[in-house]
Design a protein around this motif. Structure first.
Motif, PDB file in Angstrom:
ATOM      1  N   ARG A 146      47.946  46.334  31.280  1.00 55.50           N
ATOM      2  CA  ARG A 146      46.649  46.542  31.924  1.00 55.50           C
ATOM      3  C   ARG A 146      45.887  45.220  32.022  1.00 55.50           C
ATOM      4  N   MET A 147      46.041  44.379  30.985  1.00 53.54           N
ATOM      5  CA  MET A 147      45.372  43.063  31.025  1.00 53.54           C
ATOM      6  C   MET A 147      45.900  42.229  32.188  1.00 53.54           C
ATOM      7  N   GLU A 148      47.215  42.300  32.396  1.00 52.42           N
ATOM      8  CA  GLU A 148      47.803  41.535  33.511  1.00 52.42           C
ATOM      9  C   GLU A 148      47.306  42.072  34.859  1.00 52.42           C
ATOM     10  N   LYS A 149      47.289  43.396  34.963  1.00 53.42           N
ATOM     11  CA  LYS A 149      46.815  44.002  36.221  1.00 53.42           C
ATOM     12  C   LYS A 149      45.327  43.713  36.433  1.00 53.42           C
ATOM     13  N   GLY A 150      44.583  43.678  35.334  1.00 51.60           N
ATOM     14  CA  GLY A 150      43.159  43.352  35.405  1.00 51.60           C
ATOM     15  C   GLY A 150      42.941  41.947  35.936  1.00 51.60           C
ATOM     16  N   LYS A 151      43.793  41.023  35.474  1.00 57.69           N
ATOM     17  CA  LYS A 151      43.686  39.629  35.944  1.00 57.69           C
ATOM     18  C   LYS A 151      44.042  39.538  37.430  1.00 57.69           C
ATOM     19  N   VAL A 152      45.019  40.348  37.829  1.00 59.16           N
ATOM     20  CA  VAL A 152      45.373  40.388  39.260  1.00 59.16           C
ATOM     21  C   VAL A 152      44.162  40.849  40.072  1.00 59.16           C
ATOM     22  N   ALA A 153      43.462  41.875  39.562  1.00 62.02           N
ATOM     23  CA  ALA A 153      42.275  42.399  40.265  1.00 62.02           C
ATOM     24  C   ALA A 153      41.178  41.335  40.344  1.00 62.02           C
ATOM     25  N   ILE A 154      40.978  40.616  39.243  1.00 63.91           N
ATOM     26  CA  ILE A 154      39.925  39.580  39.220  1.00 63.91           C
ATOM     27  C   ILE A 154      40.258  38.466  40.218  1.00 63.91           C
ATOM     28  N   ASN A 155      41.517  38.042  40.204  1.00 59.68           N
ATOM     29  CA  ASN A 155      41.928  36.978  41.142  1.00 59.68           C
ATOM     30  C   ASN A 155      41.824  37.438  42.591  1.00 59.68           C
ATOM     31  N   ALA A 156      42.171  38.708  42.814  1.00 59.79           N
ATOM     32  CA  ALA A 156      42.088  39.244  44.183  1.00 59.79           C
ATOM     33  C   ALA A 156      40.623  39.273  44.643  1.00 59.79           C
ATOM     34  N   LEU A 157      39.718  39.602  43.737  1.00 65.36           N
ATOM     35  CA  LEU A 157      38.287  39.622  44.079  1.00 65.36           C
ATOM     36  C   LEU A 157      37.813  38.216  44.437  1.00 65.36           C
ATOM     37  N   LYS A 158      38.304  37.251  43.653  1.00 66.28           N
ATOM     38  CA  LYS A 158      37.931  35.844  43.901  1.00 66.28           C
ATOM     39  C   LYS A 158      38.429  35.409  45.284  1.00 66.28           C
ATOM     40  N   GLU A 159      39.676  35.753  45.536  1.00 67.45           N
ATOM     41  CA  GLU A 159      40.277  35.374  46.811  1.00 67.45           C
ATOM     42  C   GLU A 159      39.546  36.035  47.979  1.00 67.45           C
ATOM     43  N   TYR A 160      39.223  37.283  47.810  1.00 69.05           N
ATOM     44  CA  TYR A 160      38.500  38.029  48.844  1.00 69.05           C
ATOM     45  C   TYR A 160      37.163  37.351  49.136  1.00 69.05           C
TER      46      TYR A 160
END
Lengths: 504, 70
Positions: free
Chosen positions: A329-343
């Motif tokens: 979940r921590m890894e997926k959470g980081k993916v979500a955070i990075n995706a938000l940044k990219e967006y």
């Protein structure tokens, strides 16, 4: 202590202080409404004096407690700005309704309740007491709905353009089982606190041999109200625990001190958790424990052989039962955070769309991306465990106390039961303790989250200096202590004066 | 108009006939509200985002930036 710790300590201090007054207001307002109705129906002066006496104590509590909750809103804006911004739209509507209800119902009718004797019709005056009770309980509804949403964030959608949660289904938020049980459990808890308060003070009058008739009729009403409320409290507590098992399994594991879960779990009645027990070590969960076989499984899943995960199971994950390991979940959470940044930073529409898709896909793990390690997902287990078990133990003790007091009241032998009267008197603080412990379970047990799975405390705070939060923490400690001393002194003085009927 | 007048008189008379305890409680309320709004709110509890940014867009951008900075 870090900035987050000081901000949490300050919020806990303010909330716990505020919560000294609220349950008494919620419950005493109904007890006054019952007494006022008795006066309206019987026209007997004794009921008028009884109502007036408790109304006076209600007034003291209301005056000292009023607006103490506003400090929490100050803290949201200053210390918890990220959190406030992110939840803004969810909190806006319920809190606006609370403001309107609190202002129109409570404020308006409290004035009629206090100033209305012989100045408005008896019926309108009596109804105003009911409106105060209903108004104060309804205004509690909205803030509890908002709190329930943090524990189980439903009916909303995060807008990555504004960084705010937007309400998509008001009714889903209002009628989520978490909100329903939280509201009912919390207000009935207030009824129990107020009933203990009225019974305890009445017991003091009887022990002193003063205002006996007044004390006995007050005691009987409070015992009936308290008994009914404490039984409802068990039902709503069960509902709350069921919701917790479903939506906040880590909190339930902490409440039970359960590290190694499984099927056919027993419910801990009395236990001593192993001191220093940590996730993943090989110590036993308890030094000793008395359990009711299968009951935890039943209460959590409505099935006697149901699966209840412990702390270790939640951290390590359990594919068979659909539990995703915290590390994943921590890894997926980081993916979500990075995706938000990219967006946010990309100007290419295709990249933006792809980032948004990734963000949405992983949003339910978003908060885990902020955790420094998997152990951070575990709340303070001993504090949650002891708070929960002491609260539950006191809850069952109150049922017995109310039943015994009611029994002796009906038999009209309460005057002779000195021991029970002393127990009743000394039980007044126990009601407040149980009530505060309930919030410790709810709020400590859900750590590290301010919004379950979405936002941890560490990402919710403002960028302030720790010393500024420390300063206001100590300022509040002084202010609250002074106010509490004032309340207790004024209250004790009024109690000693007693009701009007026998004062002269 | 008559009703508004009556309500106004109701409150005025109510406050006029307030007892000693009532006065004491109103004083406590007044001091408490003064401390909360005139001291604590102004000097110790500025709204963090409002004090730094003017528009909602700036506030939202700042929050996203602080969430995604690492």
């Amino acid at each position: 202590m870090s900035l987050v710790d000081w901000s949490r300590a300050q919020f806990a201090l303010t909330a716990m202080y505020h919560w000294i007054f609220v349950p008494l207001t919620l419950g005493l307002s109904f007890i006054i409404a019952f007494m006022h109705t008795k006066y309206y129906k019987t026209k007997a002066e004794k009921w008028k004096n009884t109502t007036k006496f408790w109304m006076k104590l209600f007034g003291i509590n209301f005056a000292i407690g009023v607006a103490t909750g506003i400090i929490l809103e100050f803290e949201f804006g200053t210390n918890w700005s990220n959190y406030s911004w992110i939840v803004g739209d969810i909190f806006g509507a319920p809190l606006a309704i609370e403001g309107i209800l609190a202002f129109f119902l409570e404020s308006t009718f409290i004035a009629v309740m206090f100033f209305g004797w012989d100045r408005v019709s008896k019926k309108f005056h009596m109804l105003s007491s009911w409106f105060v009770a209903i108004g104060s309980n309804l205004s509690a509804l909205w803030i509890l709905v908002a709190n329930a949403w943090m524990q189980n964030p439903v009916g909303m959608r995060f807008n990555p353009d504004t960084a705010r949660n937007e309400m998509i289904d008001f009714w889903e938020i209002l009628f989520s089982p978490t909100a329903t049980y939280k509201f009912l459990h919390t207000v009935t808890n207030g009824y129990v606190v107020a009933s203990l308060f009225v019974i305890g003070i009445s017991a003091w009058f009887i022990l002193k041999g003063r205002h006996l008739d007044f004390a006995k009729r007050s005691m009987r009403i409070a015992a009936i109200f308290g008994l009914v409320a404490s039984l409802v409290l068990v039902y709503t507590g069960d509902g709350s625990a069921y919701c917790t098992a479903k939506d906040q399994p880590m909190k339930l594991a902490a409440m039970e001190g359960l590290y190694e879960g499984g099927n056919e779990q027993g419910l801990v009645t009395v236990a001593l958790p192993t001191p220093g027990k940590k996730y993943g070590d090989d110590k036993n969960d308890y030094l000793f424990a008395v359990k009711i076989p299968y009951l935890l499984s039943y209460l959590a899943t409505r099935n006697f052989d149901g699966y209840v995960p412990g702390v270790n199971n939640i951290i390590e994950g359990d594919k068979e039962h659909g539990i995703v390991p915290v590390k994943e979940r921590m890894e997926k959470g980081k993916v979500a955070i990075n995706a938000l940044k990219e967006y946010k930073i990309s100007e290419n529409k295709i990249v933006k769309d792809e980032a948004l898709k990734t963000f949405r896909k992983n949003y339910k793990h978003f908060g885990y991306g902020f955790l420094p390690d998997k152990e951070s997902a575990i709340p303070n287990v001993p504090l949650t465990f002891y708070s929960f078990h002491i609260m539950v133990g006191l809850g069952f003790y109150f049922i017995i106390l109310f039943a015994i007091i009611l029994y002796f009241s009906i038999k009209q032998t309460i005057e002779k039961k000195k021991t029970w009267l002393k127990i009743a008197l000394w039980s007044i603080p126990l009601g407040f303790i149980a009530s505060e412990l309930g919030w410790v379970v709810a709020e400590v047990g859900r750590q590290p989250w301010t919004i379950q799975d979405i936002l941890p405390t560490m990402a919710s705070t403002s960028h302030l200096s720790t010393s500024s939060v420390q300063t206001t923490f100590w300022l509040f400690t002084v202010l609250f202590t002074v106010l509490l001393i004032a309340e207790i002194k004024i209250m004790i003085h009024q109690i000693k004066l007693g009701p009007k009927e026998e004062r002269s | 108009m008559n009703i508004i007048k009556k309500i106004f008189r109701f409150y005025v008379d109510g406050f006029k006939n307030i007892d000693k305890l009532g006065i004491k409680l109103w004083i406590i309320i007044a001091i408490k509200l003064f401390i909360m709004f005139a001291i604590l709110k102004i000097f110790f509890f500025p709204d963090f985002l409002n004090s730094k940014f003017d528009s909602d867009k700036e506030k939202g951008d700042y929050v996203i930036e602080s969430l995604t900075k690492n």
